[in-house]
Motif scaffolding. Structure first.
Motif, short mmCIF file in Angstrom:
data_model
loop_
_atom_site.label_atom_id
_atom_site.label_comp_id
_atom_site.label_asym_id
_atom_site.label_seq_id
_atom_site.Cartn_x
_atom_site.Cartn_y
_atom_site.Cartn_z
N PRO A 31 0.80 -1.09 0.12
CA PRO A 31 0.05 0.05 0.01
C PRO A 31 0.73 1.30 -0.11
O PRO A 31 1.89 1.26 0.38
CB PRO A 31 -0.60 -0.18 1.43
CG PRO A 31 -0.10 -1.24 2.25
CD PRO A 31 0.68 -1.89 1.19
N ALA A 33 0.55 5.63 -2.03
CA ALA A 33 -0.17 6.61 -2.62
C ALA A 33 0.68 6.98 -3.83
O ALA A 33 1.78 6.96 -4.00
CB ALA A 33 -0.31 7.74 -1.56
N ASP A 89 -8.04 4.14 -2.83
CA ASP A 89 -8.44 5.68 -2.69
C ASP A 89 -8.38 6.36 -3.77
O ASP A 89 -7.35 6.60 -4.36
CB ASP A 89 -7.34 6.08 -1.50
CG ASP A 89 -7.92 7.45 -0.83
OD1 ASP A 89 -8.86 8.19 -1.46
OD2 ASP A 89 -6.99 8.16 -0.42
N PRO A 165 -4.49 12.46 -0.97
CA PRO A 165 -4.01 11.16 -1.23
C PRO A 165 -4.80 10.45 -2.31
O PRO A 165 -5.95 10.70 -2.26
CB PRO A 165 -4.02 10.29 -0.13
CG PRO A 165 -4.26 11.26 0.91
CD PRO A 165 -4.98 12.51 0.58
N TRP A 169 -4.28 2.12 -1.21
CA TRP A 169 -3.76 2.48 0.22
C TRP A 169 -4.05 1.30 1.30
O TRP A 169 -3.34 1.26 2.43
CB TRP A 169 -4.68 3.62 0.87
CG TRP A 169 -6.16 3.44 1.39
CD1 TRP A 169 -7.12 2.90 0.62
CD2 TRP A 169 -6.47 3.34 2.84
NE1 TRP A 169 -8.32 2.70 1.19
CE2 TRP A 169 -7.94 2.97 2.63
CE3 TRP A 169 -5.95 3.50 3.90
CZ2 TRP A 169 -8.74 2.86 3.82
CZ3 TRP A 169 -6.52 3.54 5.03
CH2 TRP A 169 -8.19 3.03 5.00
N GLN A 170 -4.65 0.20 0.71
CA GLN A 170 -4.51 -1.00 1.70
C GLN A 170 -3.70 -2.19 0.78
O GLN A 170 -3.48 -2.35 -0.30
CB GLN A 170 -5.93 -1.71 2.04
CG GLN A 170 -6.67 -0.68 2.85
CD GLN A 170 -6.39 -0.90 4.34
OE1 GLN A 170 -5.66 -1.94 4.71
NE2 GLN A 170 -6.70 0.12 5.13
N PHE A 320 -0.72 10.53 4.50
CA PHE A 320 -1.12 9.39 3.36
C PHE A 320 -1.38 8.08 4.31
O PHE A 320 -0.70 7.57 4.75
CB PHE A 320 0.11 9.16 2.46
CG PHE A 320 0.74 10.30 1.71
CD1 PHE A 320 -0.13 10.56 0.56
CD2 PHE A 320 1.46 11.20 2.10
CE1 PHE A 320 0.12 11.66 -0.51
CE2 PHE A 320 1.81 12.40 1.27
CZ PHE A 320 1.03 12.55 -0.07
N PRO A 321 -2.57 7.76 4.13
CA PRO A 321 -3.14 6.58 5.06
C PRO A 321 -2.29 5.27 4.52
O PRO A 321 -2.11 4.25 5.33
CB PRO A 321 -4.68 6.73 4.73
CG PRO A 321 -4.94 7.25 3.50
CD PRO A 321 -3.80 8.49 3.23
N GLY A 322 -1.88 5.26 3.42
CA GLY A 322 -1.21 4.16 2.88
C GLY A 322 0.11 3.94 3.42
O GLY A 322 0.39 2.78 3.53
#
Lengths: 732, 732
Positions: A31, A33, A89, A165, A169-170, A320-322
């Motif tokens: 994961p 971005a 995302d 982002p 991301w997962q 960036f949640p990734g």
């Protein structure tokens, strides 16, 4: 548990239009971005230093095409190939060998594709990510997110740069699975009224219903087998309950699902019952006619026990949640736990956190107030908006409801206030209530915060009327302070890591101080979040950065210390204190947070940690600064949030003025019952004339130093100009 | 439209147990109630006279077995026999030739049975009705209804005797239908933003899907054909909108569904869009930190136009709902319409009204705030309770949503107050919100009344602090007064119809005055609803029943007049005034109602009618009684709720004291815009010394006598003892 998980090698490239092929592909981390991949390939400097993040902003309006060439491991006739992806995302399309096989809007809904008869080695698997969604006609800012289910914080906030982002991301991987495998496991349980029995039911869906024997095993927290069953309904007698931190052990059982005797799934199960209940006396209000409604309940009751919720507002730990993993979450959550917190509000402006967050909260006994990703906008979309919200919220609920740490669902942040403009009639909130009822009705649901009785703010140590937390919260009578802020600058050595040396002192607009939220951050107060004029009001001009930071951090520490303790003194009418905010997604020059990015406590963290001890001595002072010769006073308390009694004892109150110790009083306090405070004397003394800038109030409990408390106040000699009372432009 | 509807001859008898056969059957009227059948057979006196109702109370704990012997008319192979029943109160079992064929709990869900191959002429059709449901361990009273979906009012209220109806309360008949017939028709529509287009969709389910051609015709309000379609989606351009009374015509189209070209169903369709919106300025509140939520919206917006809702609380027009027909509803609803009402709140303590109610409201332009049958109880049942609530609420929503008069859904009465103890977390209310969202999301839903900002009460002309409506409502700042009461005695000739002559005067506890709610009715005030001590406070002792009644009716009239007009003066913050209550289910000796049972206006009705004229002159006085020589004052207003402007003019203010006319002022008022009031001068004068008991304030609009208003006040000469200020026992 798949037989094999094979990671994939990805590359990604930007295109103007959905149908285009990128002219250039760069290596992609998944994961991650797309912005991070592109920046890495271009050799751009870190986005979190100075104002480098601005270069990233241009990337949000491209389409991005990920691709990977499939290498399918050989499988037997009893095995299957799957492509499994935890989340993209935000809006995307999946192509296999050039054919569209999946389309989706929404980052919180995982998807999977069976590849067995559809793909062959050498085929391209592509994921086309659409540009960041933006509501038409809205100016740049969070309102652009109001017709999507994308967390609005990325569109810019007073403590978050605008940086939206995009990308996978997962985790995304190739899996080999047995032909008969689990597609879905849902564990439900109900505790009986006296908690002596838990009735579990496990809903299992396999890829071929009826094709294999599904059995169940439940293991005690210590690993011993508790129950074994071939039926999906299990009855556990005398379950060890899961308790939040400070109330007992966060006991976690393990449920195992077996297919034909082979373990195919394991998950933790914590048994607890959570309700929102009215506080004592709440039903007596409102009094008299004409009579309105009683305020809604906000006191958390866990396993039949009302608890005072101490905690904080959790925001994104990364832009960036990734980039977020268990390693991101753990040190932060351990800090929250060490601060004696028992509740985190995961604020709706940001993402709904991933599994490792909840797993660690389950383990540490941290309750989680989980908000859907709506905040400070009028989400009044219908058709397509509601369809995606329905899909996303159902995915979120089905995942998170399995965690004992889940304390309550909330539709989003501050939606019933003017800046959002939503109401109880808003379809989005009615849909969320409906989905929570259908999928997780035993967990409380609130439409937003604040509701009636609850309150948010203030976010300053000194407001435009000169009021401090001492007066503001001393006069408030709310049922929950689910947000309140005291800003403070970051530490000097930390500031030096992202503010160019030449810009460090004095702080000025147009520098990294502004980019990193130290100046001009919050539209209601130009000096935020450094609030230099407030610092000057108490201490006069600062000659060095070190002096400025130390003074600002003292205000933050003493402000937060007062509010947390005052909220606790207002128990049981008040049952919750959550400061704004706990952490931050990148380095701020100044902010209301307690912990700097990625997980570095500010001095205020330790003040809050002290104020959140389950048992402590506490002083209620009327204000922060005094004149020499003025009378000082403080009301003395003993606070007990713990589930046990506190023995009677003796508490000595003294002042320390420049090293001179002045004993004011001694209080022989009575035994305190579980979760009950005691209000002691109001002590007074005339302050001496002197030149000290600060003095300390000390509370010392005889023989129990862990209950001691200490407060710092300011002695002002009247040199501060009265014009400093009102807001004025900085650096003017 | 069935080919034949054949009524049935029923008889009914009581049994102790479900399996028993009655020893005696008596003729039964259907629709009706078992108590009425039994009383008729026994020759009991009318339940509504004196305290004869007490004899009926013993019947609520029996099982009652209805039976009818089927005579099936001959049918062709293309025809079918059905037994169709609109509702049985409350839990019941249906047997055909001794076999159980249907079981149900809940009176609002109709059912039908196909008999074609199941029954033959001569078979017994039986309906076994179970005893009235009662929650275990609850004392006699409304709390017994808290685990059922039976309207709680029957369990006893301060204006309703305890008398719990049971039996077949809706029509029940044998029908011959074509083999292919309609099973369900649902009409949905959506108006576009500027109301220039309505998109209809008609969901039709037939007994044999696909077996016949289903077509549609829509007729204009004047009967001309507007649209014809073989598809269930119809687009109507420039629809004539349905408007509530006072705002425009309540235009009703007619939709016809045809099967193979033959009309099979007809229903009225009114096109309107109703929302709850925030009032102007609402978003400015709350101000300052810590900041709570803004109050929920309660202003009705119909077809884009905010309206002030004038109306009343509608209660059961009969104790036995089986007695209610269109002929019951029509005179009452015509009185409501003639009072210039535009909204009725159908209070949740009673039944959800039957189709004729909504049909007449559709026709008259009366909006209906529809509550589910929950009131003043803690409905915290789960499992079976929620299952029946789900079934009943879905039946109610599916039926009522078709009516343009439906203004909003409400979970029930005063559920968020201490005496109910429910909260936003209550599963029953979350379920109702969910079902309304699923089945009728375009209609507003509120969980209960009052919500924040709204208010209920007071219900007295003079409270325990001596405050009158003049002070109570003059100082209130609520967004909606969805209940407020002013009690008044019934008229003398009416009292004589149900109070035995010997008990008429003076009113005493232990007589029909008490049974019929004149004394000891409301637990908060022993003298309710006659409130003789309040009457004495203003007028001294009454020598005759006529004097007592006249005085009490004057207080009711002037109290209601003030509150309705004051609520209108508080527009736009306030947008609703609904007095408690409009009608009553049997004759009361005194009550807050405007119309005596069955449909006889009290004097207060005419005062309210005057106060609800869309345009009127209005005076705001500080109190009701004055001393001779004291200064009188009143603020003069012109009120305009109408959708049109009011031309400028001149208003003269005068007092009439014993026939002597005293002109105080003249106000040259400006033109008023649509739905806007104008506040005029405050006029003053010193009252003369004199012996008159009352005097009048007159407002006269030059050339427009329909806008004139008149108010009565009391001149007190100080003879009233001050002890009369506090509550004291009557007849002590």
């Amino acid at each position: 548990m798949p037989k094999l998980v094979q990671s994939l090698l990805w590359e990604v490239g930007p295109v103007e239009n959905a149908e285009d092929t990128p002219g250039v592909f760069v290596p992609a981390e998944v994961p991650g971005a797309v912005q991070l991949d592109w920046a890495r390939a271009q050799g751009w400097p870190e986005y979190w230093v100075a104002d480098h993040f601005r270069a990233y902003q241009g990337l949000e309006d491209f389409h991005w095409r990920y691709r990977t060439r499939l290498e399918l491991p050989p499988v037997s006739g009893d095995e299957r190939h799957y492509f499994v992806c935890g989340g993209v995302d935000y809006r995307f399309r999946v192509l296999l060998a050039g054919n569209v096989v999946h389309e989706q809007e929404g980052m919180f809904t995982p998807f999977e594709l069976e590849l067995t008869l559809r793909a062959k080695s050498g085929d391209w698997l592509e994921i086309l990510v659409f540009p960041a969604p933006k509501a038409a006609l809205e100016p740049e800012g969070r309102a652009q997110a109001r017709l999507s289910n994308k967390p609005p914080v990325s569109y810019g906030w007073d403590w978050h740069p605008r940086l939206i982002p995009l990308g996978i991301w997962q985790p995304a991987a190739l899996e080999v699975r047995a032909r008969v495998h689990l597609r879905q496991v849902d564990v439900h349980y109900r505790l009986n009224e006296d908690f002596s029995e838990a009735r579990l039911s496990v809903d299992v869906v396999t890829s071929e219903p009826g094709a294999a024997a599904v059995t169940f095993r439940l293991f005690e927290p210590d690993g011993r087998l508790a129950l074994e069953s071939s039926a999906p309904d299990l009855v556990l007698t005398a379950p060890e309950l899961w308790w939040p931190a400070g109330e007992g052990r966060a006991a976690l059982y393990t449920l195992e699902v077996l297919i034909d005797g082979v373990p195919a799934h394991r998950q933790k199960v914590g048994f607890r019952r959570i309700r929102l209940i009215m506080h004592p006396g709440a039903w007596r209000e409102p009094a008299g006619f004409p009579k309105s409604r009683s305020e809604p309940p906000i006191t958390l009751e866990v396993n039949g026990r009302a608890i005072f919720a101490r905690g904080s507002n959790w925001v994104c730990p990364e832009i960036f949640p990734g980039l977020i993993s268990a390693e991101t979450y753990r040190p932060l959550l351990e800090l929250a736990h060490a601060a004696h917190f028992n509740l985190l509000r995961t604020w709706g402006g940001a993402i709904v956190n991933s599994e490792p967050f909840y797993e660690i909260c389950d383990e540490l006994g941290l309750l989680v107030w989980t908000e859907f990703p709506l905040a400070c906008n009028r989400y009044d979309g219908e058709g397509e908006y509601l369809r995606v919200l329905d899909q996303e919220s159902r995915s979120i609920i089905r995942r998170v409801r399995q965690h004992p740490s889940l304390a309550l669902w909330c539709g989003g942040n501050e939606l019933f206030n003017a800046w959002s403009g939503m109401t109880d009639q808003s379809l989005a909130l009615r849909l969320l209530n409906k989905n929570c009822y259908e999928l997780d009705r035993d967990t409380p649901f609130i439409a937003t915060a604040p509701l009636g009785g609850m309150a948010h703010g203030d976010y300053r140590f000194r407001d435009e009327h000169g009021r401090e937390p001492f007066q503001i919260f001393g006069a408030a009578h709310n049922t929950a302070y689910s947000e309140f802020g005291c800003p403070g600058p970051s530490s000097v050595d930390y500031l030096k890591t992202f503010i160019p040396e030449a810009e460090l002192f004095p702080p000025k607009l147009g520098t990294a101080w502004e980019t990193h939220h130290g100046l001009g951050a919050w539209e209601m107060e130009p000096g935020t979040w450094l609030c230099q004029q407030t610092i000057e009001h108490y201490f006069g001009p600062s000659r060095t950065l070190e002096e400025l930071v130390e003074r600002g951090q003292l205000l933050q520490s003493e402000g937060y210390r007062f509010i947390f303790e005052e909220a606790r003194r207002q128990k049981p009418v008040c049952s919750m204190a959550l400061n704004w905010c706990f952490n931050e997604p990148w380095p701020s020059a100044a902010n209301n947070n307690l912990v700097s990015w990625p997980h570095r406590p500010k001095p205020a963290y330790y003040a809050v940690q002290a104020a959140c001890r389950p048992v402590l001595s506490s002083a209620r002072a009327p204000k922060f600064s005094f004149q020499p010769g003025e009378s000082f006073e403080a009301e003395v308390w003993l606070l007990n949030d713990s589930p046990g009694p506190v023995a009677a004892g003796s508490l000595e109150v003294s002042l320390d003025i420049g090293g001179r110790r002045l004993v004011l009083a001694s209080w022989a306090f009575p035994e305190l019952l579980a979760n009950q405070n005691a209000r002691g004397p109001t002590v007074r003394c005339d302050l001496p004339n002197g030149v000290e800038r600060t003095f300390q109030l000390l509370l010392q409990v005889s023989g129990r130093p862990t209950l001691d408390s200490q407060y710092t106040f300011v002695l002002q000699n009247g040199r501060v100009p009265s014009a400093a009372l009102g807001p004025r432009p900085l650096n003017a």
